[in-house]
Design an enzyme around this catalytic site. Structure first.
Site, PDB file in Angstrom:
ATOM      1  N   SER A 150       0.796  -0.371   4.085  1.00 53.46           N
ATOM      2  CA  SER A 150      -0.379   0.402   3.695  1.00 53.46           C
ATOM      3  C   SER A 150      -1.435   0.223   4.775  1.00 53.46           C
ATOM      4  O   SER A 150      -1.821  -0.906   5.073  1.00 53.46           O
ATOM      5  CB  SER A 150      -0.892  -0.123   2.348  1.00 53.46           C
ATOM      6  OG  SER A 150      -2.093   0.517   1.988  1.00 53.46           O
ATOM      7  N   LYS A 176       1.984   4.262   4.530  1.00 54.43           N
ATOM      8  CA  LYS A 176       1.044   4.796   3.536  1.00 54.43           C
ATOM      9  C   LYS A 176      -0.348   4.783   4.151  1.00 54.43           C
ATOM     10  O   LYS A 176      -0.795   3.747   4.648  1.00 54.43           O
ATOM     11  CB  LYS A 176       1.092   3.938   2.272  1.00 54.43           C
ATOM     12  CG  LYS A 176      -0.019   4.186   1.273  1.00 54.43           C
ATOM     13  CD  LYS A 176       0.313   3.528  -0.066  1.00 54.43           C
ATOM     14  CE  LYS A 176      -0.783   2.603  -0.536  1.00 54.43           C
ATOM     15  NZ  LYS A 176      -0.444   1.924  -1.803  1.00 54.43           N
ATOM     16  N   LYS A 178      -4.388   5.291   3.644  1.00 53.97           N
ATOM     17  CA  LYS A 178      -5.479   5.356   2.674  1.00 53.97           C
ATOM     18  C   LYS A 178      -6.317   6.578   3.026  1.00 53.97           C
ATOM     19  O   LYS A 178      -6.637   6.796   4.210  1.00 53.97           O
ATOM     20  CB  LYS A 178      -6.320   4.086   2.755  1.00 53.97           C
ATOM     21  CG  LYS A 178      -5.595   2.848   2.240  1.00 53.97           C
ATOM     22  CD  LYS A 178      -5.365   2.942   0.740  1.00 53.97           C
ATOM     23  CE  LYS A 178      -4.896   1.628   0.164  1.00 53.97           C
ATOM     24  NZ  LYS A 178      -4.721   1.701  -1.305  1.00 53.97           N
ATOM     25  N   ASP A 203      -2.771   7.440  -0.254  1.00 53.50           N
ATOM     26  CA  ASP A 203      -3.336   6.808  -1.459  1.00 53.50           C
ATOM     27  C   ASP A 203      -4.846   6.999  -1.445  1.00 53.50           C
ATOM     28  O   ASP A 203      -5.531   6.528  -0.538  1.00 53.50           O
ATOM     29  CB  ASP A 203      -2.976   5.313  -1.462  1.00 53.50           C
ATOM     30  CG  ASP A 203      -3.414   4.596  -2.730  1.00 53.50           C
ATOM     31  OD1 ASP A 203      -4.056   5.222  -3.601  1.00 53.50           O
ATOM     32  OD2 ASP A 203      -3.113   3.385  -2.851  1.00 53.50           O
ATOM     33  N   GLU A 228      -0.807   9.243  -3.956  1.00 45.94           N
ATOM     34  CA  GLU A 228      -1.049   8.177  -4.936  1.00 45.94           C
ATOM     35  C   GLU A 228      -2.470   8.238  -5.471  1.00 45.94           C
ATOM     36  O   GLU A 228      -3.426   8.344  -4.706  1.00 45.94           O
ATOM     37  CB  GLU A 228      -0.776   6.832  -4.243  1.00 45.94           C
ATOM     38  CG  GLU A 228      -0.792   5.621  -5.163  1.00 45.94           C
ATOM     39  CD  GLU A 228      -0.425   4.336  -4.400  1.00 45.94           C
ATOM     40  OE1 GLU A 228       0.299   4.424  -3.374  1.00 45.94           O
ATOM     41  OE2 GLU A 228      -0.882   3.258  -4.809  1.00 45.94           O
ATOM     42  N   ASP A 253      -1.098   4.803  -9.852  1.00 56.10           N
ATOM     43  CA  ASP A 253      -1.276   3.359  -9.657  1.00 56.10           C
ATOM     44  C   ASP A 253      -2.291   2.881 -10.706  1.00 56.10           C
ATOM     45  O   ASP A 253      -1.910   2.496 -11.814  1.00 56.10           O
ATOM     46  CB  ASP A 253      -1.728   3.107  -8.209  1.00 56.10           C
ATOM     47  CG  ASP A 253      -2.007   1.645  -7.887  1.00 56.10           C
ATOM     48  OD1 ASP A 253      -1.830   0.796  -8.773  1.00 56.10           O
ATOM     49  OD2 ASP A 253      -2.412   1.337  -6.740  1.00 56.10           O
ATOM     50  N   LYS A 277       2.781  -2.542 -10.292  1.00 55.56           N
ATOM     51  CA  LYS A 277       2.107  -3.778  -9.888  1.00 55.56           C
ATOM     52  C   LYS A 277       2.118  -4.665 -11.117  1.00 55.56           C
ATOM     53  O   LYS A 277       1.561  -4.298 -12.156  1.00 55.56           O
ATOM     54  CB  LYS A 277       0.664  -3.508  -9.451  1.00 55.56           C
ATOM     55  CG  LYS A 277       0.543  -2.808  -8.110  1.00 55.56           C
ATOM     56  CD  LYS A 277      -0.895  -2.541  -7.736  1.00 55.56           C
ATOM     57  CE  LYS A 277      -0.958  -1.791  -6.403  1.00 55.56           C
ATOM     58  NZ  LYS A 277      -2.329  -1.278  -6.129  1.00 55.56           N
ATOM     59  N   GLY A 305       1.168  -3.334  -3.863  1.00 56.38           N
ATOM     60  CA  GLY A 305       0.649  -4.613  -3.387  1.00 56.38           C
ATOM     61  C   GLY A 305      -0.849  -4.720  -3.613  1.00 56.38           C
ATOM     62  O   GLY A 305      -1.542  -3.706  -3.729  1.00 56.38           O
TER      63      GLY A 305
END
Ligand code: NPQ
Ligand code: MG
Length: 387
Positions: A150, A176, A178, A203, A228, A253, A277, A305
């Site tokens: 990420s 991934k 952000k 995400d 996400e 998430d 998670k 994570g």
């Protein structure tokens, strides 16, 4: 129908009388600041839980942040509910297994990350007492798990492109990014142009609103594995509406705070992919039935994570060894976040983008007690009454 929780019992043969619950707070500097749509951090306050019984210790990690940015929990709220409610409940009477532990805490509402830290420590303890690996106790079937990385919001696009290159060279199987309003379509387009074949996802950590649906639909051009948590942390309905209007698969998430929320999200078609998670969902007593649900429904699942230390990372690794985890997880190498980890050996990512699942008892890693002690800022112990 879901398998009853008793099928997930990880009890020792006789009920286990817990002698002590110990909480430990320590701060680890990050190798680089990590920025998401909710802000930037340059260190991680680590919250370890140790449960002792029969002279053996089990370890877990409470993944709550210092501030209520990812969810309402914080390290301080978790410490409060464990001290005043959860630890006394667990120390009061022996426990036959995970289902009884979950039932004991079931009278209390909320605080999933606090619960999960205790469930993790308990399951590690049971695994060590049985001399079985955590992966084996949880029902894992893989010897290694595929991992991704990420990458936070960067100061400049070039800096992000350089990070993408670097992590692909390290073997990571999925990138991934952000995103947030102002750091999204153009950035994704630039990464996709340089890396046409790479598994790529984004995400948003809840930074958009349903009114942004047309803007988010522009991401459909980049063949993303998933988008996400685009909308609010507590929403399921708007995500269902958004999913109908975009081609990219939504993964939830923050919104999936337990088994029931996950069932409802799948029923509503709020997402097509599930991020697991163990902290966010309230421990293994929720994570295992969520895993079963996703398998039953053919819903792709992967392990998220929370910038965990090696303790939480080892738990993630064991969980991700279960069959239903079919997409690369955010289980990066220890060195992605920390100069030095709290476990030995540290978590390493192979050139093939996988992490080996340890087979030793419990977590399968040793706690670096000297380093844990050196970093510890606060220790709080709760002893069994009469112990
Ligand atoms: C996510 N993590 O998937 C999270 C959220 C997150 C690896 O992208 C400090 C502690 C900072 C926990 C930043 C990843 C954090 C954090 C982001 C969790 O949404
Ligand atoms: Mg996320």
């Amino acid at each position: 129908m879901l398998a009853p929780l008793t099928a997930l019992n990880v009890a020792a043969t006789a009920p286990l009388r817990l002698d002590r619950v110990e909480l430990r707070l320590l701060r680890l500097p990050l190798v680089a600041p990590f920025e998401t749509s909710f802000g930037s951090v340059d260190s991680r306050l680590i919250f370890l839980v140790r449960i002792e019984a029969e002279g053996v210790s089990g370890w877990g990690e409470v993944v709550a942040m210092e501030a209520p940015l990812f969810s309402y929990e914080t390290a301080a709220t978790a410490r409060h509910v464990i001290r005043d409610f959860f630890a006394p409940a667990l120390l009061a009477d022996p426990l036959s297994g995970l289902d009884e532990l979950a039932a004991r805490l079931g009278v209390f509402r909320g605080h999933p990350m606090a619960r999960a830290g205790l469930e993790q420590a308990f399951v590690d303890l049971v695994a060590r007492l049985q001399e079985r690996s955590l992966s084996e106790v949880l029902g894992g079937s893989r010897d290694s798990v595929a991992v991704g990385v990420s990458l936070g919001i960067a100061a400049r696009r070039e800096a992000l492109l350089e990070q993408v290159e670097r992590h692909l060279a390290l073997g990571y199987q999925r990138i991934k990014l952000k995103i947030k309003p102002g750091w999204d379509v153009d950035v994704v387009e630039a990464v996709r142009r340089r890396h046409p074949g790479t598994l790529l996802s984004v995400d948003a950590n809840g930074a958009y609103r349903l009114a942004d649906a047309e803007h988010l639909a522009r991401l459909d051009a980049f063949d993303l594995l998933m988008l996400e948590q685009p909308l609010q942390h507590d929403d399921l309905l708007d995500h269902a509406t958004l999913q109908k209007s975009i081609a990219t698969s939504i993964c939830l998430d923050e919104s999936l705070t337990g088994l029931r929320q996950t069932e409802q999200a799948l029923e509503l078609e709020s997402c097509r992919i599930v991020n697991m998670k163990v902290g966010r969902v309230g421990g293994y007593s929720q994570a295992l039935p969520i895993h079963a649900l996703c398998r039953e429904r053919g819903v792709p699942l992967w392990c998220g994570g929370m910038l965990e230390s090696g303790v939480g990372r080892a738990h993630n690794l064991a969980l991700a060894s279960l069959e239903g985890f079919v997409l690369p997880g955010d289980i990066s190498a220890s060195s992605r976040y920390f100069e030095r980890d709290l476990i030995v050996p540290e978590v390493k990512v192979g050139a093939d983008g996988t992490v080996a699942v340890p087979r030793g008892p419990g977590l399968g890693f040793d706690i670096d007690h000297d380093y844990v002690r050196a970093r510890t800022e606060v220790v709080e112990r709760f002893d069994r009454p009469g112990a």
